[in-house]
Design a protein around this motif. Structure first.
Motif, PDB file in Angstrom:
ATOM      1  N   GLY A 229      22.114  76.034  67.570  1.00 42.28           N
ATOM      2  CA  GLY A 229      21.274  75.031  66.931  1.00 42.28           C
ATOM      3  C   GLY A 229      22.006  73.743  66.648  1.00 42.28           C
ATOM      4  O   GLY A 229      22.686  73.178  67.507  1.00 42.28           O
ATOM      5  N   MET A 230      21.903  73.256  65.409  1.00 47.83           N
ATOM      6  CA  MET A 230      22.484  71.981  65.023  1.00 47.83           C
ATOM      7  C   MET A 230      24.015  72.046  65.044  1.00 47.83           C
ATOM      8  O   MET A 230      24.608  73.118  64.932  1.00 47.83           O
ATOM      9  CB  MET A 230      22.014  71.609  63.612  1.00 47.83           C
ATOM     10  N   PRO A 231      24.685  70.876  65.163  1.00 43.68           N
ATOM     11  CA  PRO A 231      26.151  70.860  65.211  1.00 43.68           C
ATOM     12  C   PRO A 231      26.815  71.482  63.987  1.00 43.68           C
ATOM     13  O   PRO A 231      27.894  72.061  64.094  1.00 43.68           O
ATOM     14  CB  PRO A 231      26.474  69.362  65.313  1.00 43.68           C
ATOM     15  N   ASP A 232      26.163  71.376  62.819  1.00 41.73           N
ATOM     16  CA  ASP A 232      26.763  71.917  61.604  1.00 41.73           C
ATOM     17  C   ASP A 232      26.344  73.367  61.333  1.00 41.73           C
ATOM     18  O   ASP A 232      26.644  73.914  60.273  1.00 41.73           O
ATOM     19  CB  ASP A 232      26.400  71.040  60.406  1.00 41.73           C
ATOM     20  N   LEU A 233      25.653  73.972  62.286  1.00 46.73           N
ATOM     21  CA  LEU A 233      25.218  75.360  62.127  1.00 46.73           C
ATOM     22  C   LEU A 233      26.213  76.274  62.833  1.00 46.73           C
ATOM     23  O   LEU A 233      26.362  76.227  64.056  1.00 46.73           O
ATOM     24  CB  LEU A 233      23.817  75.549  62.712  1.00 46.73           C
ATOM     25  N   ASP A 234      26.918  77.089  62.085  1.00 50.73           N
ATOM     26  CA  ASP A 234      27.941  77.968  62.632  1.00 50.73           C
ATOM     27  C   ASP A 234      27.275  79.211  63.233  1.00 50.73           C
ATOM     28  O   ASP A 234      26.726  80.037  62.511  1.00 50.73           O
ATOM     29  CB  ASP A 234      28.937  78.360  61.546  1.00 50.73           C
ATOM     30  N   SER A 235      27.338  79.306  64.555  1.00 47.77           N
ATOM     31  CA  SER A 235      26.738  80.451  65.244  1.00 47.77           C
ATOM     32  C   SER A 235      27.788  81.411  65.790  1.00 47.77           C
ATOM     33  O   SER A 235      27.489  82.245  66.649  1.00 47.77           O
ATOM     34  CB  SER A 235      25.843  79.959  66.388  1.00 47.77           C
ATOM     35  N   ALA A 236      29.018  81.281  65.292  1.00 46.06           N
ATOM     36  CA  ALA A 236      30.100  82.130  65.799  1.00 46.06           C
ATOM     37  C   ALA A 236      29.809  83.611  65.562  1.00 46.06           C
ATOM     38  O   ALA A 236      30.248  84.474  66.342  1.00 46.06           O
ATOM     39  CB  ALA A 236      31.415  81.740  65.135  1.00 46.06           C
ATOM     40  N   GLU A 240      30.583  86.968  67.876  1.00 49.62           N
ATOM     41  CA  GLU A 240      31.376  88.069  67.330  1.00 49.62           C
ATOM     42  C   GLU A 240      30.604  89.380  67.368  1.00 49.62           C
ATOM     43  O   GLU A 240      31.162  90.439  67.707  1.00 49.62           O
ATOM     44  CB  GLU A 240      31.783  87.729  65.902  1.00 49.62           C
ATOM     45  N   SER A 241      29.307  89.329  67.053  1.00 47.32           N
ATOM     46  CA  SER A 241      28.483  90.552  67.068  1.00 47.32           C
ATOM     47  C   SER A 241      28.345  91.089  68.485  1.00 47.32           C
ATOM     48  O   SER A 241      28.427  92.313  68.712  1.00 47.32           O
ATOM     49  CB  SER A 241      27.100  90.253  66.484  1.00 47.32           C
ATOM     50  N   LEU A 242      28.149  90.204  69.447  1.00 44.55           N
ATOM     51  CA  LEU A 242      28.013  90.639  70.840  1.00 44.55           C
ATOM     52  C   LEU A 242      29.324  91.206  71.371  1.00 44.55           C
ATOM     53  O   LEU A 242      29.335  92.206  72.104  1.00 44.55           O
ATOM     54  CB  LEU A 242      27.554  89.470  71.707  1.00 44.55           C
ATOM     55  N   THR A 243      30.434  90.583  70.996  1.00 43.04           N
ATOM     56  CA  THR A 243      31.749  91.072  71.423  1.00 43.04           C
ATOM     57  C   THR A 243      32.012  92.460  70.843  1.00 43.04           C
ATOM     58  O   THR A 243      32.503  93.368  71.547  1.00 43.04           O
ATOM     59  CB  THR A 243      32.849  90.097  70.976  1.00 43.04           C
ATOM     60  N   LYS A 244      31.674  92.634  69.578  1.00 38.68           N
ATOM     61  CA  LYS A 244      31.873  93.937  68.921  1.00 38.68           C
ATOM     62  C   LYS A 244      31.003  95.003  69.578  1.00 38.68           C
ATOM     63  O   LYS A 244      31.463  96.145  69.808  1.00 38.68           O
ATOM     64  CB  LYS A 244      31.547  93.812  67.443  1.00 38.68           C
TER      65      LYS A 244
END
Length: 250
Positions: A229-236, A240-244
């Motif tokens: 989404g927006m630049p200030d929205l942290d979607s990390a 991380e969930s997909l990697t796990k």
């Protein structure tokens, strides 16, 4: 004169072939206003024709003063009335013209444009609004190419300035413009969604293998795209969930 106040408006208004169409008339000159005016890549892409000039679009902060918020509220409350809403909008325009800085008076004096085309009238960004006000004061027609389905239905607030004409996606949005903003049907045109025109141009579409190879990805493997989404929205956390999940064999 065209404004491209956000990246998505650059795609819709500038990369859709509209400037090329306008400049097909040898007597036409075009002024583009955008926050990206100072970027070398922006200049290189859009100022190739000698009849195009690019200028910065000011980052104007609006709605901070009490009188500005009061005017906005009055316009919002008057929307149910076909006669009160235009009056409230005209009064708001007069107050802003009298009390706010004039950012673009010099631009209208220098270029004397015949039309101003904008990507917003207060939705998602306020950058276009002072330009619309200056155009109204100079009696220059304004056209708002409505970018999204949710701009006229009240989800994102109300117009901060009232353009002369609207270009919308379909008849449903045209109905919203007529019923909510009291536009005459002759002032609203359904033209489709410009940002989707690209998918109907075959030479713009690349083969999957060529596209992935250009990105350094293996075309033989599946690709997962995460659209944030927006630049200030942290979607990390999504990554991380997909990697796990992958590590756990899910």
């Amino acid at each position: 004169m065209i404004t491209a106040s956000l990246g998505r408006y650059v795609r819709t208004l500038l990369r859709s072939g509209l400037p090329r169409l306008l400049l097909s008339d040898p007597g036409t000159h075009l002024a583009i206003l955008s926050p990206g005016a100072g970027e070398p890549e922006f200049q290189e892409e859009f100022s190739q024709n000698g009849r195009v000039q690019i200028h910065p679009l000011e980052d104007v902060q609006m709605g901070r003063a009490l009188w500005q918020r009061a005017l906005w509220k009055a316009c919002l409350l008057s929307q149910r009335s076909r006669w009160a809403y235009p009056v409230a909008m005209d009064f708001s325009h007069w107050c802003h013209r009298a009390l706010s800085p004039r950012y673009y008076a010099w631009l209208f004096q220098e270029f004397q444009p015949q039309m101003v085309l904008v990507g917003s009238c207060g939705f998602s960004t306020h950058r276009d609004v002072p330009l619309i006000r200056e155009a109204r004061a100079a009696r220059v027609p304004t056209l708002y190419v409505v970018h999204s389905w949710d701009n006229l239905n009240g989800v994102k607030g109300t117009m901060l300035e009232r353009p002369d004409w609207l270009a919308v996606w379909n008849d449903s949005m045209k109905k919203e413009a007529i019923e909510r903003y009291h536009y005459s049907p002759t002032r609203v045109e359904a033209i489709g969604a410009l940002q989707f025109d690209f998918y109907a141009v075959p030479h713009l579409l690349r083969e999957r293998s060529d596209f992935l190879s250009a990105l350094g990805l293996d075309p033989g493997r599946p690709v997962l795209t995460i659209a944030t989404g927006m630049p200030d929205l942290d979607s990390a956390y999504v990554v991380e969930s997909l990697t796990k999940a992958r590590q756990q064999g899910l």
